[in-house]
Design an enzyme around this catalytic site. Structure first.
Site, PDB file in Angstrom:
ATOM      1  N   GLU A   1     -13.160  -3.207  11.151  1.00 39.62           N
ATOM      2  CA  GLU A   1     -13.103  -2.418   9.922  1.00 39.62           C
ATOM      3  C   GLU A   1     -14.118  -2.898   8.893  1.00 39.62           C
ATOM      4  O   GLU A   1     -14.708  -2.097   8.169  1.00 39.62           O
ATOM      5  CB  GLU A   1     -11.690  -2.486   9.344  1.00 39.62           C
TER       6      GLU A   1
ATOM      7  N   ARG B   1       5.628  -7.963   8.541  1.00 40.82           N
ATOM      8  CA  ARG B   1       4.297  -8.293   8.037  1.00 40.82           C
ATOM      9  C   ARG B   1       4.353  -8.875   6.623  1.00 40.82           C
ATOM     10  O   ARG B   1       5.072  -8.373   5.763  1.00 40.82           O
ATOM     11  CB  ARG B   1       3.390  -7.058   8.042  1.00 40.82           C
TER      12      ARG B   1
ATOM     13  N   ASP C   1      -7.898  -9.516   3.472  1.00 42.71           N
ATOM     14  CA  ASP C   1      -7.809  -8.380   4.391  1.00 42.71           C
ATOM     15  C   ASP C   1      -8.933  -8.364   5.420  1.00 42.71           C
ATOM     16  O   ASP C   1      -9.862  -7.564   5.288  1.00 42.71           O
ATOM     17  CB  ASP C   1      -7.810  -7.060   3.597  1.00 42.71           C
TER      18      ASP C   1
ATOM     19  N   GLU D   1       0.820  -1.211   0.000  1.00 44.10           N
ATOM     20  CA  GLU D   1       0.000   0.000   0.000  1.00 44.10           C
ATOM     21  C   GLU D   1       0.856   1.264   0.000  1.00 44.10           C
ATOM     22  O   GLU D   1       0.575   2.237   0.694  1.00 44.10           O
ATOM     23  CB  GLU D   1      -0.952  -0.010   1.193  1.00 44.10           C
TER      24      GLU D   1
END
Length: 698
Positions: A400, A331, A372, A298
């Site tokens: 989220e 990660r 995700d 990202e």
């Protein structure tokens, strides 16, 4: 005068009536320590030792025992002293208790005779273990246990149990729905907010032993001297509670802070900069845990910017913290445009070839699923695929993709579903949980008075900690623990009944049968399965559902992206055939006709409609259950939950109607007989905009 007497009597009735709950705002979490009907007020707490950890353990027990004791007038029971002492104590050694298997953090609580007097002994091989044992004893008492012949023992099955705070330095919490950041960076290091101590107490009570203070989308400023001093102040507060502090590190910090021209991990000057920075941090925080790194994902910088591998980047940082006993959590969430075929394959593609190439103090942090934090995802194929590399799982406690703070969704079943999944990497029984060296949870904590945005969101923080300590715990049993410590005894059964199916209800009205990532883009609030105009294919929900006139679902078999091949052969064989793929994951792995017969006898299309309606029905049922509990719940917590359940039911209907309106525009099918039509046309749903949705920094 008579009027005053009547007012006084009415006031006394409110105070004394067992059906009127006391006012609460949720601040005390599961550490409310309300009376359990037994007089424990004369129990003495004897801590043998003066370490800060033993001191706070004794203080917590005194606080808890005082609160749990019945009001004056209830007969006192025979209650021996509670003795807190490490197993190395001579008197404890003489008892020949089985303390060796407890390791460094486990505890043993037992009714024993110590030097001629009966006591309740809380012992462990370290003062941290004694602290965990003290909280376990309080949990035992809060959930109906007694001090009579107590015999408890537990050792954590996972070593590293960490909260990841996605908190920015300006106080905004990315994907946070409980207010501003708990950390007041502006007043640190001078002012130590009492909430920092209560945060540490809460984490220690459920066995969490680490916290990452800042967002994985890190700013280099986090590593400057002023912010190191602020982190050190928090570390000082957390240390007695067995909690280490970690920092998310921005990979390009040597350029931004050090004035170097490169952040190439194989450049000696870069390695030297990180070593010096690590030395600086450890001078301020001697027990600093290490770094968490999000790289080449990202837009975040990373080693691939220099044509280096993730192992090159992680190992360089690992060398910098190794002399101090630190670790690097690297990660595996690599979300970039480098694998256009299937976003779900990317992490495996990049990390599987690196198995065995990471330094021993590197732990690769893998999300529970390959995309995700969706309401449901199959377990990530990296679990079981990297036997030579320590792995930790990353869950999202903050919701989220599950309705933010306003939807009641108990995540214990989600955690258990993944942890119990059999990777078959070493034959049957090779569960995800058995592959883990650590467990991380993206925190749902903020400055809201109730910490997590709602009472029921607290349960997800609690469940994460308990299941990180022991991944084999039953999520319903964990829910019962939490409910018993959060509400009065009469509420436990109905509250757990609400919680147990709540996450499945969210799956039903958002992403049934294996659908994923059909939320509106960016803020991820509400449905957006029609979005198709964003620059990169994998930014668009249409990429994930592949709906067309013939059918729906992402083909991940050999005729599609072949992502199924990333799983162990026994798992891949099961998933290759739609008939042997669990229906709950069907559309994740297969593109199937709308008319496909399902196990229920319904077509796929009718089954989708059924799931949407079932989700709404469950939420409506929770509202009815909660309404019936009103006389037994304090007004503040009841009203907030009731309001949020109303929001959830309204938004569940929105999800259902918007999704069905879009699917019908694609498949041209009518709704099954008896199914209600959407409240609006598709254009109305597509026109909805939410430019200031929370948790989405601009």
């Amino acid at each position: 005068m008579r009027a005053l007497v009547r007012l006084w009597l009415a006031a006394m009735m409110l105070v004394l009536s067992p059906t009127i709950a006391q006012a609460e705002d949720g601040y005390d979490l599961w550490m409310r320590y309300r009376s359990v009907g037994t007089n424990l007020g004369f129990v003495t707490i004897d801590a043998r030792g003066t370490t800060p950890t033993l001191t706070v353990a004794a203080a917590e027990l005194r606080r808890g025992i005082a609160g749990l004791s019945a009001p004056a007038g209830v007969a006192q029971t025979a209650t021996p002293a509670i003795v807190l002492v490490t197993a190395a104590d001579r008197d404890v050694t003489a008892l020949h208790l089985p303390t060796a298997p407890l390791g460094d953090e486990g505890y043993l609580i037992r009714s024993v005779t110590l030097k001629g007097r009966p006591v309740t002994l809380v012992t462990a091989n370290s003062d941290r273990g004694v602290l965990y044992g003290s909280f376990a004893l309080l949990r035992h008492l809060q959930t109906g246990g007694s001090l009579d012949r107590v015999d408890l023992s537990s050792t954590p099955r996972i070593k590293l149990r960490v909260l990841n705070h996605w908190d920015n330095l300006d106080g905004v919490v990315e994907r946070g729905y409980a207010g501003q950041s708990l950390w007041d960076w502006w007043t640190l290091p001078d002012f130590h907010d009492p909430r920092y101590t209560d945060y540490a107490r809460a984490n220690a009570s459920i066995g969490i032993n680490g916290t990452v203070l800042n967002n994985v989308n890190a700013k280099a400023d986090s590593l400057t001297a002023p912010y190191i001093a602020k982190a050190a102040a928090l570390a000082d507060v957390f240390r007695p509670y067995g909690i280490k502090v970690y920092l998310s590190a921005r990979f390009s910090a040597p350029i931004e802070l050090g004035g170097l021209k490169t952040a190439d991990p194989l450049d000696p000057a870069v390695a030297a900069w990180w070593k010096a920075k690590s030395d600086e941090i450890y001078r301020a925080i001697p027990d600093f845990g290490g770094f968490l790194v999000k790289a080449n994902s990202e837009g975040q910088p990373g080693p691939r910017d220099y044509h280096r591998s993730h192992a090159d980047g992680a190992n360089m940082l690992a060398a910098a913290v190794r002399p101090h006993g630190g670790i690097v959590m690297w990660r595996a969430f690599v979300y970039a445009e480098t694998d256009p075929e299937d976003r779900a394959k990317q992490a495996y593609t990049e990390f599987k070839p690196l198995d065995g190439k990471f330094a021993s103090n590197v732990i690769v942090q893998v999300k529970n699923g390959a995309i995700d934090f969706q309401p449901r995802e199959p377990f990530h194929p990296l679990f079981g695929a990297m036997p030579k590399t320590p792995l930790m799982i990353e869950f999202q406690i903050t919701k989220e993709y599950l309705g933010f703070a306003t939807h009641l969704a108990y995540l214990g079943p989600l955690f258990a579903e993944t942890l119990e999944s059999d990777t078959m990497a070493k034959g049957p029984g090779s569960t995800v949980a058995k592959q883990l060296s650590g467990m991380a949870g993206v925190a749902n904590i903020g400055r809201d008075r109730d910490w997590a945005g709602s009472t029921f969101n607290q349960a997800n923080w609690y469940a994460f900690g308990r299941m990180a300590w022991d991944p084999t715990l039953d999520p319903d049993a964990v829910a019962r623990e939490w409910a018993a410590m959060t509400f009065s005894p009469a509420l436990v059964a109905p509250v757990v009944a609400m919680m147990s199916g709540s996450r499945e209800a969210v799956v039903d009205y958002m992403t049934p049968l294996g659908l994923a990532h059909v939320m509106a883009t960016g803020h991820h609030y509400g449905p957006g399965p029609w979005v198709a105009d964003l620059k990169r294919p994998e930014w668009n929900p249409v990429y994930y559902h592949k709906a067309d006139k013939a059918g729906i679902g992402f083909d991940r078999t050999v005729t599609g992206s072949n992502a199924i091949a990333q799983y162990a052969p026994p798992v891949a064989r099961r998933l290759t055939d739609p008939a042997t793929t669990p229906e709950r994951e069907l559309l994740w792995f297969h593109h199937v006709p709308w008319t496909r017969p399902m196990a229920s006898g319904r077509t796929l299309w009718a089954e989708l409609v059924h799931h949407y309606d079932s989700g709404i029905g469950y939420v409506a049922g929770m509202r009815r259950q909660w309404d019936a509990l009103r006389p037994q719940v304090d007004a503040e917590r009841w009203q907030k939950t009731a309001t949020y359940l109303a929001v959830q039911e309204r938004e569940a209907s929105w999800w259902r109607d918007a999704s069905l309106a879009y699917w019908m525009s694609i498949n041209g099918l009518s709704l099954p007989t008896g199914a209600a039509p959407p409240a609006h046309d598709l254009a109305w749903y597509e026109a909805q905009r939410f430019p200031h949705a929370p948790g989405n920094p601009q």
